[in-house]
Design an enzyme around this catalytic site. Structure first.
Site, PDB file in Angstrom:
ATOM      1  N   HIS A  99      13.686 -11.349  -7.122  1.00 53.19           N
ATOM      2  CA  HIS A  99      13.035 -10.526  -6.104  1.00 53.19           C
ATOM      3  C   HIS A  99      12.807 -11.266  -4.789  1.00 53.19           C
ATOM      4  O   HIS A  99      12.070 -10.795  -3.931  1.00 53.19           O
ATOM      5  CB  HIS A  99      11.715  -9.992  -6.650  1.00 53.19           C
ATOM      6  CG  HIS A  99      11.891  -9.173  -7.888  1.00 53.19           C
ATOM      7  ND1 HIS A  99      12.563  -7.969  -7.884  1.00 53.19           N
ATOM      8  CD2 HIS A  99      11.506  -9.386  -9.170  1.00 53.19           C
ATOM      9  CE1 HIS A  99      12.575  -7.467  -9.125  1.00 53.19           C
ATOM     10  NE2 HIS A  99      11.947  -8.313  -9.913  1.00 53.19           N
ATOM     11  N   ARG A 102     -17.412  15.712  11.776  1.00 51.28           N
ATOM     12  CA  ARG A 102     -16.525  15.537  10.617  1.00 51.28           C
ATOM     13  C   ARG A 102     -17.267  15.809   9.319  1.00 51.28           C
ATOM     14  O   ARG A 102     -18.325  15.261   9.069  1.00 51.28           O
ATOM     15  CB  ARG A 102     -15.951  14.124  10.587  1.00 51.28           C
ATOM     16  CG  ARG A 102     -14.964  13.867  11.698  1.00 51.28           C
ATOM     17  CD  ARG A 102     -14.258  12.563  11.425  1.00 51.28           C
ATOM     18  NE  ARG A 102     -13.441  12.175  12.559  1.00 51.28           N
ATOM     19  CZ  ARG A 102     -12.113  12.031  12.484  1.00 51.28           C
ATOM     20  NH1 ARG A 102     -11.488  12.252  11.350  1.00 51.28           N
ATOM     21  NH2 ARG A 102     -11.433  11.654  13.545  1.00 51.28           N
ATOM     22  N   PRO A 114      -1.468  -6.052  -1.505  1.00 51.16           N
ATOM     23  CA  PRO A 114      -2.130  -6.957  -0.540  1.00 51.16           C
ATOM     24  C   PRO A 114      -2.967  -6.146   0.452  1.00 51.16           C
ATOM     25  O   PRO A 114      -2.467  -5.204   1.070  1.00 51.16           O
ATOM     26  CB  PRO A 114      -0.962  -7.644   0.177  1.00 51.16           C
ATOM     27  CG  PRO A 114       0.251  -7.359  -0.659  1.00 51.16           C
ATOM     28  CD  PRO A 114      -0.017  -6.079  -1.370  1.00 51.16           C
ATOM     29  N   GLU A 115      -4.226  -6.488   0.556  1.00 53.16           N
ATOM     30  CA  GLU A 115      -5.118  -5.828   1.514  1.00 53.16           C
ATOM     31  C   GLU A 115      -5.310  -6.755   2.714  1.00 53.16           C
ATOM     32  O   GLU A 115      -4.793  -7.869   2.728  1.00 53.16           O
ATOM     33  CB  GLU A 115      -6.467  -5.533   0.840  1.00 53.16           C
ATOM     34  CG  GLU A 115      -6.380  -4.529  -0.296  1.00 53.16           C
ATOM     35  CD  GLU A 115      -6.184  -3.103   0.196  1.00 53.16           C
ATOM     36  OE1 GLU A 115      -6.347  -2.859   1.410  1.00 53.16           O
ATOM     37  OE2 GLU A 115      -5.863  -2.242  -0.632  1.00 53.16           O
ATOM     38  N   ARG A 164       8.822  -4.525  -5.680  1.00 52.45           N
ATOM     39  CA  ARG A 164       8.905  -3.063  -5.518  1.00 52.45           C
ATOM     40  C   ARG A 164       9.573  -2.633  -4.216  1.00 52.45           C
ATOM     41  O   ARG A 164       9.845  -1.462  -4.012  1.00 52.45           O
ATOM     42  CB  ARG A 164       7.500  -2.453  -5.648  1.00 52.45           C
ATOM     43  CG  ARG A 164       6.929  -2.712  -7.050  1.00 52.45           C
ATOM     44  CD  ARG A 164       5.583  -2.090  -7.240  1.00 52.45           C
ATOM     45  NE  ARG A 164       5.637  -0.637  -7.175  1.00 52.45           N
ATOM     46  CZ  ARG A 164       4.573   0.145  -7.281  1.00 52.45           C
ATOM     47  NH1 ARG A 164       3.391  -0.389  -7.454  1.00 52.45           N
ATOM     48  NH2 ARG A 164       4.691   1.447  -7.207  1.00 52.45           N
TER      49      ARG A 164
END
Ligand SMILES: [Zn+2]
Length: 270
Positions: free
Chosen positions: A91, A151, A2-3, A110
């Site tokens: 789950h 950077r 999930p983002e 997971r």
């Protein structure tokens, strides 16, 4: 995984069902997530009212009477509304039952997710050092340009750093850099302010589009079925290696940058 758009979609879908409601009961079937789920949650949450469901980065924050329930979906977690009569599956680790009858069920095959309790989530070690939210005014070209000075790391790696900005995962970094016409390996410190302004806008555009379409992984909040979301069909470069660029027709290239697969057009991105 999930983002940010999936987490924001989850927040928007659940908020009307839980905000203003009182928690009636908590059932923790399996506390073994990324960090152990504190057993006292089952004691302190009942009788507390949920005042708001907020999001910071990919954390969901349930603002309750006495503190915040902090939830992270990890790699494979989902929160959905289940029917009260529906038996939990293998789950389905945690249930929150509300006074209005809503049953919020957490599934996580997971078990990389988190269910934690804290007083001030913004001071929590997991959240305190995070960069700004990408969809706020504070995230803009001038901010990125200032942070990038000196950077040498690739712009794509810089953009995916949670200390710089939160919630720009691999898919969204690739897509935003394509929209902005920036080569993903270009050194972050060697990009102009004007190009950073274009990039900040591209990040917002890509995330707004993904949220509007329910994220890249579509979830049905009633049945909990997960399938590729509509946004997956709108991807311009991600996992399109070998296919023609939508602007110039050249084949999209794949390259590993900072150990992450990256997709770009060698002609359109400089
Ligand atoms: Zn191109």
């Amino acid at each position: 995984m999930p983002e940010l758009p999936e987490v924001e979609t989850t927040r928007r879908a659940l908020a009307p069902h839980v905000c203003g409601q009182f928690i009636q009961a908590v059932c923790i079937r399996n506390p073994r997530l990324r960090q152990p789920v504190p057993p006292f949650l089952a004691e302190i949450l009942p009788r507390q009212q949920v005042h708001a469901l907020e999001r910071r980065a990919k954390y969901l924050l349930f603002a309750c009477d006495q503190g915040h329930l902090l939830v992270h979906l990890g790699m494979s977690g989902s929160l959905r509304l289940a029917e009260r009569a529906e038996l939990p599956q293998k789950h389905d680790h945690i249930d929150l039952l509300f006074d209005n009858g809503a049953l919020l069920r957490y599934r996580d095959p997971r078990r990389f997710g988190l269910f934690l309790w804290c007083q001030d989530p913004h001071q929590h070690p997991l959240l305190a050092t995070l960069g700004p939210e990408p969809l706020t005014a504070g995230f803009n070209g001038a901010y990125l340009y200032a942070r990038a000075q000196g950077r040498r790391q690739a712009i794509k790696t810089f953009l995916m750093d949670n200390h710089i900005v939160v919630g720009v995962g691999n898919i969204y970094a690739s897509e935003s850099l394509f929209l902005a016409g920036i080569d993903p390996v270009r050194a972050a410190g060697r990009i102009s302010l004007a190009r950073y302004e274009t990039l900040a806008q591209a990040v917002k555009e890509v995330l707004h589009a993904a949220i509007a379409q329910g994220g890249t992984t579509l979830r049905d909040f009633v049945s909990g079925v997960s399938q590729p979301g509509y946004f997956a069909q709108s991807l311009r470069v991600y996992q399109r290696d070998g296919y023609p660029c939508l602007h110039c027709g050249a084949p999209i290239q794949r390259r590993v940058i900072g150990q992450r697969a990256s997709y770009y057009c060698p002609h359109c991105q400089r």
